[in-house]
Design a protein around this motif. Structure first.
Motif, PDB file in Angstrom:
ATOM      1  N   LEU A  34       0.839  -1.208   0.000  1.00 18.88           N
ATOM      2  CA  LEU A  34       0.000   0.000   0.000  1.00 18.88           C
ATOM      3  C   LEU A  34       0.867   1.248   0.000  1.00 18.88           C
ATOM      4  O   LEU A  34       0.594   2.207  -0.724  1.00 18.88           O
ATOM      5  CB  LEU A  34      -0.936   0.015   1.208  1.00 18.88           C
ATOM      6  CG  LEU A  34      -2.160  -0.877   1.126  1.00 18.88           C
ATOM      7  CD1 LEU A  34      -2.951  -0.825   2.429  1.00 18.88           C
ATOM      8  CD2 LEU A  34      -3.050  -0.478  -0.033  1.00 18.88           C
ATOM      9  N   VAL A  39      -1.972  -1.226  -4.843  1.00 13.48           N
ATOM     10  CA  VAL A  39      -3.174  -1.549  -4.078  1.00 13.48           C
ATOM     11  C   VAL A  39      -3.699  -2.952  -4.403  1.00 13.48           C
ATOM     12  O   VAL A  39      -4.100  -3.688  -3.502  1.00 13.48           O
ATOM     13  CB  VAL A  39      -4.274  -0.490  -4.327  1.00 13.48           C
ATOM     14  CG1 VAL A  39      -5.527  -0.816  -3.549  1.00 13.48           C
ATOM     15  CG2 VAL A  39      -3.767   0.899  -3.954  1.00 13.48           C
ATOM     16  N   ALA A  66      -7.248  -0.859   2.012  1.00  9.78           N
ATOM     17  CA  ALA A  66      -6.832  -1.149   0.636  1.00  9.78           C
ATOM     18  C   ALA A  66      -8.008  -1.015  -0.323  1.00  9.78           C
ATOM     19  O   ALA A  66      -7.874  -0.425  -1.399  1.00  9.78           O
ATOM     20  CB  ALA A  66      -6.233  -2.555   0.561  1.00  9.78           C
TER      21      ALA A  66
END
Length: 122
Positions: A34, A39, A66
């Motif tokens: 992240l 992602v 996320a």
């Protein structure tokens, strides 16, 4: 900051490779991914961690983070797409009088060349 994130991802990958059942390793990998801006891969790592620790509040919270980042990116892409016209959707301006004159000129040139014995135009 980018090199720090890359180093954290590398370390976390090594951790889950050495201890594939260690849920905390997947938490660290998801966090590092992240931070690095990946992602989609972060979600995958977090979901793997949840396979090993399905009741982990830390992993569940990180997964929500996320998914929220992924949704925000999706919305930002949609906003950008709406603001920037695409070539396929934009109708070009055509000067039909100029196009007709050019076509007429091309036809006249071809006729002169043919009459002069230059053969048919290509």
């Amino acid at each position: 900051a980018a090199s720090h994130a890359a180093s954290a991802v590398s370390d976390a990958r090594a951790s889950v490779r050495l201890q594939p059942d260690f849920a905390k390793g997947y938490y660290r990998l998801g966090s590092a991914l992240l931070q690095a801006g990946d992602v989609v891969e972060a979600e995958t790592a977090i979901e793997r961690g949840l396979q090993h620790a399905p009741f982990s509040d830390e992993l569940r919270t990180l997964l929500r983070t996320a998914r929220a980042q992924q949704e925000e990116r999706r919305r930002a892409a949609l906003r950008a797409a709406k603001q920037a016209p695409t070539a396929a959707l934009v109708t070009p301006k055509v000067d039909f009088d100029k196009a007709a004159a050019t076509a007429k000129s091309a036809a006249e040139i071809a006729a002169v060349r043919f009459a002069a014995g230059a053969g048919a135009p290509l």
